[in-house]
Each structure stands twice: as C-alpha cells, then as structure tokens.
Motif scaffolding. Structure first.
Motif, short mmCIF file in Angstrom:
data_model
loop_
_atom_site.label_atom_id
_atom_site.label_comp_id
_atom_site.label_asym_id
_atom_site.label_seq_id
_atom_site.Cartn_x
_atom_site.Cartn_y
_atom_site.Cartn_z
N THR A 82 0.85 -1.32 -0.14
CA THR A 82 -0.27 -0.08 0.53
C THR A 82 0.68 1.61 0.20
N ASP A 83 -0.22 2.68 0.34
CA ASP A 83 1.35 3.54 -0.07
C ASP A 83 1.13 3.88 1.45
N VAL A 84 1.38 4.85 1.82
CA VAL A 84 1.79 5.79 3.20
C VAL A 84 0.42 6.47 3.62
N PHE A 85 0.03 5.92 3.99
CA PHE A 85 -1.36 7.26 4.94
C PHE A 85 -1.14 7.52 6.49
N TYR A 86 -1.97 8.39 6.33
CA TYR A 86 -1.86 9.31 8.30
C TYR A 86 -3.21 8.60 8.53
N SER A 87 -3.92 7.35 8.33
CA SER A 87 -5.09 6.81 8.91
C SER A 87 -4.97 6.04 8.17
N PRO A 115 -8.57 3.86 7.91
CA PRO A 115 -9.65 3.40 7.44
C PRO A 115 -9.06 3.72 5.74
N GLU A 116 -7.94 4.34 5.66
CA GLU A 116 -7.67 4.74 4.40
C GLU A 116 -6.64 3.37 3.73
N VAL A 117 -5.64 3.10 4.62
CA VAL A 117 -5.01 2.05 4.47
C VAL A 117 -5.81 1.04 4.02
N GLN A 125 -8.91 0.61 3.17
CA GLN A 125 -9.41 -0.01 1.80
C GLN A 125 -9.10 0.31 0.86
N GLN A 126 -7.41 0.88 0.48
CA GLN A 126 -6.91 0.70 -0.33
C GLN A 126 -6.34 -0.92 -0.61
N LEU A 127 -6.09 -1.59 0.74
CA LEU A 127 -5.47 -2.91 0.96
C LEU A 127 -6.52 -3.67 0.37
N LEU A 128 -8.07 -2.98 0.92
CA LEU A 128 -8.96 -3.91 0.28
C LEU A 128 -9.19 -3.78 -1.62
#
Length: 422
Positions: free
Chosen positions: A51-56, A58-60, A62-65
């Motif tokens: 995944t990309d790097v996130f600060y939250s 839910p964002e990580v 959701q991208q993984l999914l």
C-alpha cells in the motif's frame, strides 16, 4: 501529552499465493508486471500488495481491499484460465518442489533471482510459501521534532534512531501477544511437509504454523545490539561476515528497522531509521482484505502504548526468551501455553489479560475512549479462547482444508466481481 503523540504514518504489505480452481499453484507468469502497488515475493505465484503510506487506518485498509479486489477480478479473467488468491497463510496443495517456480528477473535485477535460489537451497522452497502481512509504521514528523526539543540529545538523527531502537526492543519483547491475538493458520495441507501427505490435513498443534517453532526462522536466534544504530548494524554485520546470513533481508525476526528506499545496512547507517516493520501477522481468511480493521487499529495503538513504557534491558537472555515466547504463543491450545516474564513462567492468558487491562487504563487516563473498542475486541479473544481466530478457522476449515479454502477464495472473487470499480 503532545497532541501529535497519537499520529503516525502507516502502510501494509500483504503476501498471497495465486492458485488455480483446484488448489494448485499455476505455472503462469506474474500477471501484474507494471502495477506500482503489486510485486512478487519469493516465487512467481506469490503476489505482494504494497500500500501507499497514509495517516489513517481506514485509508490504508480501504486501499488494501481495493487493490485486492482489482487483483481478484483480473485473475478471474486471465486468458490462460481463471486464477484466485489463496486466503490463508499456509499454502494449498504442493505436488512437489518443482511446483514452486522461483520469481525470475532480468538485467540488473538478476541478483534478486539469485538470492531467491540461495534461500530455496538453504531453507527449502516449501517454507518460502508461507504468506503473511507486514505492518509498517513511523512517527509523525512534528511529534518527533517536538519530542527531540525536550530530550537530552544534541542530534535529531541520533534521537530518532534511538527512539526506534527502543521501540523495536519492546515490540519484540511483546511479540508473543500479537501472535496470540492474530494467529489464523491452525490447519495446513500435508504437502507442506512432504509430497506423500498431499490431501491430508495437519491440525491441532499450532495456531500459526509460520510463527511457530516449525515456521520460517533463522537456524539460530540472532542477538542484536540496541545501544545505538551503529552497534545495531554491526551486530547484524557479524552474522553476514561469518556466513550465517547472506543479506540484511535474511534476518527473519519479528521486527525490522528500515530506512527509506533500498533496504541495506549501508543506507541504514547513512540515512538512519525511517520506519519500523512488524512481521508476525497471519493472513486472516475471515476478512476479505486478510486483516480485520479492528486488529489493525489495535496494533497501531499498541505501538503508541509501548512508546511510553519504561526502557527495558534487552540483552542476550531477554532476546532468546522473547523469541521462545513468540513461538510458544503460536501453539493452538491456550490453556497449555506458558511464557516467561520477569524470570517466571506465566500462563499466556493471564499475561495477555494483564497487559490489555493496563493498556486500556492508559487510554482511559488520556480520555481516548474511542480506542477502547479495539482493546475490548482483543480482550474478548483472551477471556473467551474459542473466539480466537485459530479456533474459529479450525472449526470452519479443519476438515478437508484445501477444498474448504477453495470455496472461500471463490466466494471472495465473486464478491470482488460484484463490487463497484474503485
């Protein structure tokens, strides 16, 4: 407490095996050569989502999914025939080691292939098929800067490195807890052990094969020096010089300290520690992304909790005990699991409950009531061992493991094909 204390940057790496409709490893080439978030790991069949790097969280998640759903839809429509992602850490059927095709590279990447051949010869191809999830974490920059100003360190570089070194010690010390709470691979096909046992279920002894004593470990317990970054690097370099390790990436340890970009000792020394990687998580077949968001949330706040605990002695004896505790935590029957704490053997259920209650009290004190749900979710697995993932998975998939797994992977593919494009 600093308002930025609970802020961090995070990302996930998720390994999965491509399989055909019958539970075997197909001989097809990696079908995603140019996707920025999709790589290969050991073999052509082992897909790795980065995944990309996130600060939250839910964002990580959701991208993984979303990336996984993209992969599932693409695999279902390959010209060579439909393929699927195996949702378990333990592999499906393996006819023999010839079934396992080492990832191939060309030009200046050829050394990657040679390294994989070295690993296959040293550890055997079968163990290389274990798949899992790695959790990458770094502190938010404003938090680091504010903490440095109030520290006794003259150099920000030195302060930051030592912060991560101290955190790595604590995470390794408590790796047993994360393994107990997230183990999700209690059943395997017999072909994981030898060709003759294909189709026979292995179960009953381990909650996590890959984190257990028979999992993917070095043949010795590496003893690392956490006194400074230079000492840490030198302690790894000794094993490379005496031939016990070939590269830094062969250090099979629950926690890795990593720099930004190319992962090498030279870069780590010059650029310093950028983030910490936790490597002990099984794929959870009960969640379409392979990890439950509540577990992801818990690990995030587990890290912050450890940060404020007192420093620990972590010499040779403590490091050996930490690895033994992690391997013990990977066993299946929690009533029979004991770990060593403060020189005494303690039932793992008692130790886990005590830790989680203290963690809960810490967040209550700081009025972070939003975090209590993810801690209570973990406490439930301790107070009710039949709620542990390994117990649920053994019950659902403990009979004819591969056939049951095939149904689950096809179900996730159907769900992905029915989802809206992201």
């Amino acid at each position: 407490m600093d308002e930025n204390f609970f802020k961090g940057e995070l990302g996930l790496e998720k390994e999965s095996l491509r399989v055909d409709a019958y539970g075997f490893l197909p001989k097809t080439k990696h079908p995603f050569p140019n996707h920025p978030n999709i790589e290969r790991d050991f073999c052509e069949n082992q897909i790795e989502i980065i995944t990309d790097v996130f600060y939250s969280i839910p964002e990580v998640y959701q991208q993984l999914l979303s990336i996984q759903q993209f992969i599932l839809k693409e695999l279902a429509n390959l010209n060579t025939g439909p393929e699927f992602l195996w949702p378990f850490s333990n592999p499906p059927y393996i006819r023999n080691e010839d079934d396992i095709h080492i990832a191939t590279y060309s030009n200046h990447w050829k050394t990657k292939e040679e390294y994989r051949k070295y690993l296959a010869k040293k550890y055997g191809k079968r163990k290389m098929l274990f798949s899992g999830i790695h959790f990458n974490f770094s502190f938010e920059s404003t938090f680091l800067e504010s903490q440095f100003k109030s520290s006794a360190y003259e150099s920000f570089f030195e302060y930051k490195n030592q912060l991560y070194l101290n955190l790595a010690k604590k995470i390794t010390q408590y790796a047993w807890l994360l393994v107990y709470l997230t183990s999700a691979s209690p059943v395997a096909d017999g072909s994981l052990i030898n060709d003759e046992s294909i189709g026979k279920d292995l179960k009953g002894e381990y909650a996590s094969f890959r984190c257990s004593e028979i999992g993917y470990w070095n043949s010795f317990v590496p003893i690392l020096n956490y006194s400074s970054l230079k000492d840490y690097i030198n302690s790894i370099q000794v094993y490379i010089q005496n031939g016990k390790l070939k590269f830094l990436s062969e250090l099979y340890y629950p926690v890795r300290l990593k720099t930004k970009g190319e992962n090498s000792l030279e870069r780590l020394l010059t650029d310093g520690i950028n983030h910490i990687e936790l490597r002990m998580f099984d794929l959870n077949p009960l969640d379409p992304a392979g990890i439950k968001e509540l577990d992801f949330t818990f690990v995030y706040y587990f890290i912050f909790y450890l940060t404020q605990l007192p420093e620990i002695d972590f010499g040779r004896e403590e490091q050996v005990i930490a690895i033994e505790n992690e391997k013990n935590a990977a066993k299946f029957h929690p009533d029979h699991i004991w770990i060593k704490e403060h020189g005494k053997m303690v039932p793992i259920l008692k130790a886990a409950e005590a830790f989680l209650i203290k963690m809960k009290a810490f967040y209550k004190k700081h009025n972070r009531l939003d975090i209590l749900e993810c801690i209570d979710f973990q406490l439930d697995k301790v107070l009710k061992p039949d709620h542990r993932y390994s117990a649920i998975i053994k019950k659902q998939y403990g009979y004819d493991f591969v056939h049951a797994g095939i149904e689950q992977m096809k179900k996730y593919t159907r769900e992905a094909e029915g989802s809206m494009d992201v």
